[in-house]
Structure formats: structure tokens, C-alpha cells
Design a protein around this motif. Structure first.
Motif, PDB file in Angstrom:
ATOM      1  N   ALA A  36     -20.364 -26.135 -12.517  1.00 44.49           N
ATOM      2  CA  ALA A  36     -20.350 -25.526 -11.259  1.00 44.49           C
ATOM      3  C   ALA A  36     -19.299 -24.625 -10.808  1.00 44.49           C
ATOM      4  N   GLY A  37     -18.098 -24.922 -11.031  1.00 42.21           N
ATOM      5  CA  GLY A  37     -17.153 -23.968 -10.867  1.00 42.21           C
ATOM      6  C   GLY A  37     -17.000 -22.653 -11.422  1.00 42.21           C
ATOM      7  N   ARG A  38     -17.672 -22.496 -12.258  1.00 41.43           N
ATOM      8  CA  ARG A  38     -17.400 -21.231 -12.996  1.00 41.43           C
ATOM      9  C   ARG A  38     -19.058 -20.507 -13.133  1.00 41.43           C
ATOM     10  N   VAL A  39     -20.161 -21.205 -12.962  1.00 42.20           N
ATOM     11  CA  VAL A  39     -21.070 -20.311 -12.781  1.00 42.20           C
ATOM     12  C   VAL A  39     -21.835 -20.747 -11.489  1.00 42.20           C
ATOM     13  N   ARG A  40     -22.954 -19.848 -11.228  1.00 40.19           N
ATOM     14  CA  ARG A  40     -24.005 -20.165 -10.088  1.00 40.19           C
ATOM     15  C   ARG A  40     -25.302 -19.894 -10.693  1.00 40.19           C
ATOM     16  N   SER A  41     -26.215 -20.412 -10.094  1.00 39.19           N
ATOM     17  CA  SER A  41     -27.618 -20.521 -10.780  1.00 39.19           C
ATOM     18  C   SER A  41     -28.752 -20.634  -9.564  1.00 39.19           C
ATOM     19  N   ARG A  42     -29.752 -20.236  -9.953  1.00 42.71           N
ATOM     20  CA  ARG A  42     -30.955 -20.314  -9.039  1.00 42.71           C
ATOM     21  C   ARG A  42     -32.190 -20.463 -10.098  1.00 42.71           C
ATOM     22  N   GLU A  43     -33.044 -21.127  -9.522  1.00 44.16           N
ATOM     23  CA  GLU A  43     -34.327 -21.374 -10.233  1.00 44.16           C
ATOM     24  C   GLU A  43     -35.357 -20.201 -10.202  1.00 44.16           C
ATOM     25  N   LEU A  44     -35.842 -19.613 -11.215  1.00 51.10           N
ATOM     26  CA  LEU A  44     -36.765 -18.532 -11.064  1.00 51.10           C
ATOM     27  C   LEU A  44     -38.106 -19.147 -10.671  1.00 51.10           C
ATOM     28  N   ASP A  45     -38.860 -18.190 -10.220  1.00 51.39           N
ATOM     29  CA  ASP A  45     -40.405 -18.525  -9.625  1.00 51.39           C
ATOM     30  C   ASP A  45     -41.305 -18.142 -11.061  1.00 51.39           C
ATOM     31  N   ASP A  46     -41.060 -17.051 -11.581  1.00 52.75           N
ATOM     32  CA  ASP A  46     -41.713 -16.441 -12.649  1.00 52.75           C
ATOM     33  C   ASP A  46     -40.492 -15.903 -13.503  1.00 52.75           C
ATOM     34  N   VAL A  47     -40.149 -16.774 -14.719  1.00 55.15           N
ATOM     35  CA  VAL A  47     -39.236 -16.639 -15.416  1.00 55.15           C
ATOM     36  C   VAL A  47     -39.436 -15.020 -16.334  1.00 55.15           C
ATOM     37  N   ALA A  48     -40.849 -15.034 -16.831  1.00 57.14           N
ATOM     38  CA  ALA A  48     -40.844 -13.643 -17.442  1.00 57.14           C
ATOM     39  C   ALA A  48     -40.758 -12.343 -16.578  1.00 57.14           C
ATOM     40  N   ALA A  49     -41.433 -12.456 -15.336  1.00 58.93           N
ATOM     41  CA  ALA A  49     -41.568 -11.211 -14.497  1.00 58.93           C
ATOM     42  C   ALA A  49     -40.103 -10.914 -13.968  1.00 58.93           C
ATOM     43  N   GLU A  50     -39.311 -12.067 -13.605  1.00 58.81           N
ATOM     44  CA  GLU A  50     -38.033 -11.866 -13.021  1.00 58.81           C
ATOM     45  C   GLU A  50     -37.050 -11.294 -14.168  1.00 58.81           C
ATOM     46  N   THR A  51     -37.105 -11.787 -15.299  1.00 57.38           N
ATOM     47  CA  THR A  51     -36.277 -11.369 -16.403  1.00 57.38           C
ATOM     48  C   THR A  51     -36.608  -9.870 -16.533  1.00 57.38           C
ATOM     49  N   ALA A  52     -37.737  -9.754 -16.772  1.00 58.66           N
ATOM     50  CA  ALA A  52     -37.922  -8.145 -17.180  1.00 58.66           C
ATOM     51  C   ALA A  52     -37.459  -7.239 -16.127  1.00 58.66           C
ATOM     52  N   ALA A  53     -37.644  -7.815 -14.808  1.00 58.20           N
ATOM     53  CA  ALA A  53     -37.044  -6.838 -13.913  1.00 58.20           C
ATOM     54  C   ALA A  53     -35.624  -6.627 -13.959  1.00 58.20           C
ATOM     55  N   LEU A  54     -34.920  -7.650 -14.483  1.00 57.56           N
ATOM     56  CA  LEU A  54     -33.388  -7.701 -14.692  1.00 57.56           C
ATOM     57  C   LEU A  54     -33.082  -6.470 -15.954  1.00 57.56           C
ATOM     58  N   LEU A  55     -33.962  -6.647 -16.790  1.00 59.36           N
ATOM     59  CA  LEU A  55     -33.788  -5.870 -18.107  1.00 59.36           C
ATOM     60  C   LEU A  55     -34.222  -4.118 -18.025  1.00 59.36           C
ATOM     61  N   GLN A  56     -34.454  -4.046 -16.740  1.00 61.09           N
ATOM     62  CA  GLN A  56     -34.756  -2.554 -16.438  1.00 61.09           C
ATOM     63  C   GLN A  56     -33.485  -2.020 -16.619  1.00 61.09           C
ATOM     64  N   GLU A  57     -32.607  -2.452 -16.112  1.00 64.54           N
ATOM     65  CA  GLU A  57     -31.115  -1.724 -16.409  1.00 64.54           C
ATOM     66  C   GLU A  57     -30.334  -2.007 -17.497  1.00 64.54           C
ATOM     67  N   LYS A  58     -29.124  -1.546 -17.448  1.00 62.52           N
ATOM     68  CA  LYS A  58     -28.358  -1.636 -18.801  1.00 62.52           C
ATOM     69  C   LYS A  58     -27.443  -2.881 -18.572  1.00 62.52           C
ATOM     70  N   VAL A  59     -28.180  -3.974 -18.890  1.00 56.26           N
ATOM     71  CA  VAL A  59     -27.673  -5.341 -18.962  1.00 56.26           C
ATOM     72  C   VAL A  59     -27.787  -5.982 -20.155  1.00 56.26           C
ATOM     73  N   VAL A  60     -26.970  -7.190 -20.344  1.00 59.99           N
ATOM     74  CA  VAL A  60     -27.322  -7.982 -21.456  1.00 59.99           C
ATOM     75  C   VAL A  60     -27.645  -9.408 -21.017  1.00 59.99           C
ATOM     76  N   VAL A  61     -28.721  -9.939 -21.704  1.00 65.61           N
ATOM     77  CA  VAL A  61     -29.116 -11.163 -21.117  1.00 65.61           C
ATOM     78  C   VAL A  61     -29.378 -12.242 -22.225  1.00 65.61           C
ATOM     79  N   GLY A  62     -28.660 -13.369 -22.024  1.00 64.04           N
ATOM     80  CA  GLY A  62     -28.948 -14.579 -22.932  1.00 64.04           C
ATOM     81  C   GLY A  62     -30.214 -15.172 -22.550  1.00 64.04           C
ATOM     82  N   TRP A  63     -30.852 -15.646 -23.686  1.00 63.71           N
ATOM     83  CA  TRP A  63     -32.277 -16.055 -23.364  1.00 63.71           C
ATOM     84  C   TRP A  63     -32.445 -17.340 -24.248  1.00 63.71           C
ATOM     85  N   PHE A  64     -32.514 -18.586 -23.504  1.00 65.11           N
ATOM     86  CA  PHE A  64     -32.659 -19.885 -23.970  1.00 65.11           C
ATOM     87  C   PHE A  64     -33.758 -20.339 -23.526  1.00 65.11           C
TER      88      PHE A  64
END
Length: 593
Positions: free
Chosen positions: A405-433
């Protein structure tokens, strides 16, 4: 119902090989039993499998697979007492041992040197290879004594074969198995017809002339780790420019000699590293100071890649002359050379060439178990999914996130596929587990690092900031199976779910996915379907709809030198120790504080 536990690994292997054969440092993987693991086959169905390295976090471990055995049994709700047969992926028969002794007796050296080698072999046999040693190793680690008739030792190459045979559906097939070495041989060929295995013994290659071990010597010569980094040599070969390079191939002219019937020879034993280094320096015209030059390394890598392609094509041509079956199963460590696999598919005359996700030694635990089940009369039940390992519920993931908790923050996604796809529109790197851990080195999709391939420099970002590996290394794309032929020149293939083949990018898509193509314009793709991996398929569909880009960069979720992550804590630790932008951990989107 027949319950078979398959396993691979020797607890004493690393120590014995370090002591007697100096298998340490850069040569630390040159031993028997590496890539240890366990699986469970019930009534011909592969129900669970995991590599020991995913659990003990030691890459390419040869340790006795205690953690893996415990997990597969727990997953099936079984105990060791419920197991009908234990399948071990090595068999050191009298015939094999006689051949090993004869090699020493007939080899070079004084009588004292030969007796020294025999003493080393005796120690290795008594400590690892003998049936008593295998039974003792199992009891020492598990506390369970296997009745002698319940332990089935399976020849290593047959275990490789049965992994490929089972994963590809169990139909009649010709086969070629080629690796560093099994008990004695390095390559076999033959056919499976009507469920019966026939090996063409006169076409087998002994370990003295091992092509894969020779490729390992070249890997070492170029400054990489043998029996681990051969794929880097394959990747370097793609940088070769035909124009302006010296004509001919010194390895084909001075090192590899093709013989009738699909066999071949090499000049020295693969353990004669110094002799090979001197030979390579002479035929390539350099010395120790010149081996680090990038252009030189590319030239040698290209020659080595061509040597592998010529040798295996020679074997397969001989096999085609002896078996009229239209499909080929190719397994063993050499079958991880996906460039060679594609050339075999397109040029050999076979309608199909199949290479499994467990083609190298992770697959032999599976193959040994399938072999024993097959021998007991069980039909192999397809499909054989690669998603066979541990999975973790949301409560476990939430607990792990609370510890960080002191090193990361998190939130629950409503739609994992759609919201991850939106992030990946940009020049970002995503770990997928997600879901169950994959098995073997050539299946991803649940433990992946993902990125948008439309950016030219995304490969450099992942190599330097995330994976901590050489800048020349390419990344592979993951694509929906239905879309793959539109994006890649698939040739005879319609599906490539295990990243064991490469394909040219279609001209219309070259400019759209520069981050997912190698310097030679090819990609080692993984195709997915909604049936095989529903969430990844949904992510790809959402990403394509948002961006018009038909695939994602898909690389293993790890950094150089470490195994692919298995548990949520592995994923969070890797995320925190790299410059990854986001982690999608189950339903949770994780960022750094």
C-alpha cells in the motif's frame, strides 16, 4: 481411470555437473534435468502443469520439482497415493550406458584420463541416472516411496515427441526431435502411425555430433550463455545484409559435413570449446579482440542460422523419403528456432509442421506423462491448452496489493479489456496478469508485457527501461487468429498460437506496426481466439476498434535473468523494479505512488 504424474529434474544435477564438468558461470545450464517441472494427466487429459522455475524463482532450474509436484496434485485434489504411474523423462538403459562407456574407451587420451572419465560417469550415474537414484531423490524430497513398478522411465526424446504429438492433437505424423543431447543421442526421426512409434534408428545423430550443442558453442563464442541465449543468435542473424558480405558460409565449408541418409558430422566434440574457438577465429578471420564487434557477430550469427537451416532441411528431406505422412512434429531445443521452423514448413513439402509450446525441456514432463497414459490405453484428449498453471482469486490479489500500500495505488476496473485498451492507445507499457500461468517459453497471453506497436521507439523503451536486455532484441505481436492473415503473410499456417513460427508483415501494415516487426520485416506472432483466451481476445478487439492497429506487442512478464512471473507478488515486484507504466492485476489497475 489412469492418473499419471510426469516430472523432470535432478536435485543433485547442478552440484554433480559443477563438480565434475565445471558447469558453472556461463556454462551453468549445460547439465541434465534443466527446465524441471511437473504435470498431471488424468484419463488422457492434461489437467495441470507448472515449471518449477515459476515457483522457486530460479530460471532454468534443474532442481527436483517438489513445488511443482505439490501444486499439480493440490490443483486436482489428489495425493501421491492416488497416482497410478509416475513418469520420469529420462531412461538410462544398459544400451545407453554401454554407448557412453564405449565413447570414453574409444576416445582420445591416456588410460589414466579415460579411467578418470569413467569415474566421473560412475559418480553421475550413481547420484542421478540410476533407477535407484531417481527413486531415492523422489523419496528424499517428498517422503513418499514409489513402488518400483509404478515408476516409468521414458526415453528423453520420446518424451519430447509425445509432448508435440499430444499438443498437436495426436494424429499420425512424421517426427524430428533435435536437441543438445538426450541420454545419448542428440536427434532422432521417425513416424507415429496408428498410435505406434517407429524410430528410424539409422538416421539418429549421437551427441558427439550434436547440432544444437554446436550452436551452443557458437552462442558462447559470441559472448552469450549457451543453452539459454541461442534465440539471441537467431535474432542477430536477421541484421545480416546479403549485399557486401563475404561469399560462402565458413561453417558449412569447414565445420558441418552432411552425410547420406539425413545424418551429419562435426569435427570436434561439442565440449571441445577451445578447439572450436580456434577454428572459428581462423575461418572467420578474427581473434579474441574482434569477437565483440557487432558486424562480426552478425556475420557469425547469420552463418550459424544458415547452418541450422541446411542441416535440418537435410534431415527432413531424408525423412520425407521414408515416410509418406503429410505432417511433421518438430520438437526439442532446436525447434525453438522459429525462423528455421517457418522455412521447414514452407520448403519441406509437408502440409503441416507443428511445434508445441513445450518444445524444449519444459515439455518433457508433459510428454513423459502422455506417453505412459498412451501406453496404458488412454486416448490423448485434445485440446491441450498452455494455460495449465496456478491462478489466483481476487482476495489473494487484494491482500498482495494491501501489503504494498505504501508503494502502489490501485482501483478496480469496470471493464478490464476496454479500459486497458484505452490506456494502450498511448506510448505506455502495461504489465498484464490474468488467469492461469502459461506453460513453457512459447505461450503467453496471461503473464505478458503489452504495448502499442505503432510507435517506432517502443522496442527501445521496453528493452532498456523494462526488460534490461540487448537493444537488438525484437518483440513479438499478439493478434486475433481471424485477423492474422490480413496482417501477416501466413503461408501454409492458419494459426500460430505458440510463437514458434515467424511471418513477414503484410506490406499494407509495415508502417502501422513498426514496434512489432524485426529488422528483417518478420514477426514471431501469437494468435489467440475467444475460445482459447477470452479476455485477451476481448482486449485485442477493443484495441483494434479504438486505434485501427490490429495487434499488440506481447513479451514475457519478466526481466532478463528472471523467470516469467507466476504469483501476484511476483508481478508487483517486477512492476516496481522497472519503469513499467501500469499493471493490470486481475481486475485491478495498479500504478506507482
Amino acid at each position: 481411470m489412469v492418473i499419471v504424474l510426469g516430472f523432470n529434474g535432478f536435485s543433485k544435477g547442478a552440484g554433480l555437473f559443477a563438480r565434475y564438468y565445471r558447469a558453472t558461470g556461463i556454462d551453468r545450464h549445460m547439465l541434465f534435468g534443466h527446465d524441471s517441472g511437473a504435470c498431471l494427466v488424468v484419463d488422457g487429459r492434461l489437467v495441470a502443469a507448472v515449471e518449477e522455475e515459476r515457483l522457486n524463482r530460479e530460471k532454468k532450474t534443474s532442481a527436483f520439482p517438489l513445488n511443482a509436484i505439490r501444486w499439480v496434485l493440490d490443483e486436482a485434489g489428489l495425493s501421491l497415493g492416488d497416482v497410478d504411474a509416475f513418469a520420469f523423462s529420462w531412461r538410462f538403459s544398459d544400451e545407453v550406458l554401454n554407448a557412453m562407456i564405449a565413447e570414453i574407451a574409444d576416445g582420445e587420451g591416456t588410460a589414466d584420463q579415460k579411467f578418470g572419465r569413467l569415474k566421473r560417469l560412475t559418480s553421475i550415474y550413481e547420484g542421478m541416472f540410476s533407477r535407484a537414484a531417481v527413486l531415492g531423490d523422489f523419496e528424499e524430497h517428498t517422503g513418499f516411496r514409489i513402488d518400483g513398478d509404478r515408476l516409468h522411465t521414458v526415453p528423453h526424446h520420446i518424451a519430447h515427441l509425445m509432448c508435440g504429438y499430444g499438443v498437436s492433437g495426436g494424429a499420425d505424423t512424421a517426427f524430428l526431435i533435435s536437441d543438445g543431447r538426450a541420454e545419448w543421442l542428440s536427434a532422432i526421426m521417425g513416424e507415429v502411425r496408428g498410435g505406434e512409434v517407429r524410430v528410424f534408428d539409422d538416421a539418429s545423430i549421437d551427441s558427439r555430433h550434436s547440432l544444437a550443442m554446436l550452436f551452443g558453442v557458437i552462442t558462447r563464442y559470441l559472448g552469450f550463455t549457451p543453452n539459454n541465449d541461442e534465440y539471441k543468435v537467431m535474432g542477430l542473424a536477421g541484421y545480416a545484409e546479403p549485399e557486401g558480405t563475404p561469399p560462402g558460409n565458413p561453417l558449412l565449408e569447414h565445420v558441418l559435413t552432411l552425410r547420406p541418409g539425413g545424418t551429419y558430422e562435426i569435427p570436434y566434440h561439442p565440449r571441445a570449446v577451445r578447439a572450436y574457438y580456434a577454428l572459428f577465429d581462423r575461418i572467420f578471420g578474427t581473434g579474441p579482440d574482434g569477437r565483440e564487434d557487432f558486424g562480426f557477430r552478425v556475420r557469425v550469427a547469420r552463418a550459424a542460422q544458415e547452418m541450422v537451416e541446411v542441416a535440418t532441411a537435410h534431415q527432413v528431406a531424408a525423412l520425407r523419403g521414408r515416410s509418406d505422412l503429410p505432417r511433421l512434429v518438430f520438437e526439442g531445443g532446436l525447434a525453438l528456432n522459429c525462423v528455421n521452423n517457418t522455412k521447414l514448413l514452407e520448403e519441406s513439402g509437408y502440409d503441416e509442421v507443428e511445434v508445441s509450446y513445450g518444445a524444449s525441456d519444459p515439455g518433457v514432463a508433459i510428454g513423459a506423462a502422455l506417453h505412459v497414459a498412451h501406453q496404458a490405453g488412454d486416448a490423448i484428449v485434445p485440446p491441450v491448452s498452455p494455460y495449465l498453471g496456478p491462478q489466483f482469486d481476487d482476495a489473494t490479489i487484494t491482500a498482495v496489493l494491501a501489503r504494498y500500500a505504501g508503494r502502489v495505488r490501485s482501483r478496480e476496473l469496470d471493464d478490464v479489456a476496454a479500459e486497458t485498451a484505452a490506456l494502450l492507445q498511448e506510448k505506455v507499457v502495461v504489465g498484464w496478469f490474468q488467469g492461469r500461468t502459461e506453460y513453457g517459453p512459447r505461450a503467453l497471453g496471461n503473464r505478458s508485457i503489452l504495448a502499442n506497436p505503432r510507435f517506432d521507439d517502443i522496442k527501445d523503451i521496453i528493452n532498456t527501461r523494462i526488460k534490461h536486455r540487448e537493444p537488438f532484441r525484437p518483440f513479438a505481436p499478439i493478434v486475433l487468429e481471424d485477423a492474422a492473415p490480413d496482417v501477416f503473410v501466413m503461408g501454409k499456417k492458419r494459426t500460430s498460437p505458440y510463437m514458434t513460427f515467424v511471418f513477414p508483415v503484410q506490406p499494407a501494415h509495415v508502417d502501422a506496426i513498426p514496434g512489432a516487426a524485426h529488422v528483417d520485416g518478420t514477426s514471431r506472432i501469437q494468435t489467440v481466439t475467444p475460445e482459447g483466451n477470452p479476455l485477451m481476445a476481448a482486449l485485442l478487439a477493443e484495441f483494434t476498434a479504438l486505434t485501427g492497429v490490429p495487434c499488440l506487442i506481447n513479451t514475457s512478464f519478466n526481466v532478463a535473468g528472471e523467470p516469467i512471473v507466476n504469483a501476484p507478488e511476483d508481478a508487483v515486484a517486477c512492476f516496481l523494479n522497472t519503469e513499467m507504466d501500469y499493471l493490470v492485476l486481475g481486475r485491478h489497475l495498479v500504478t506507482k505512488v
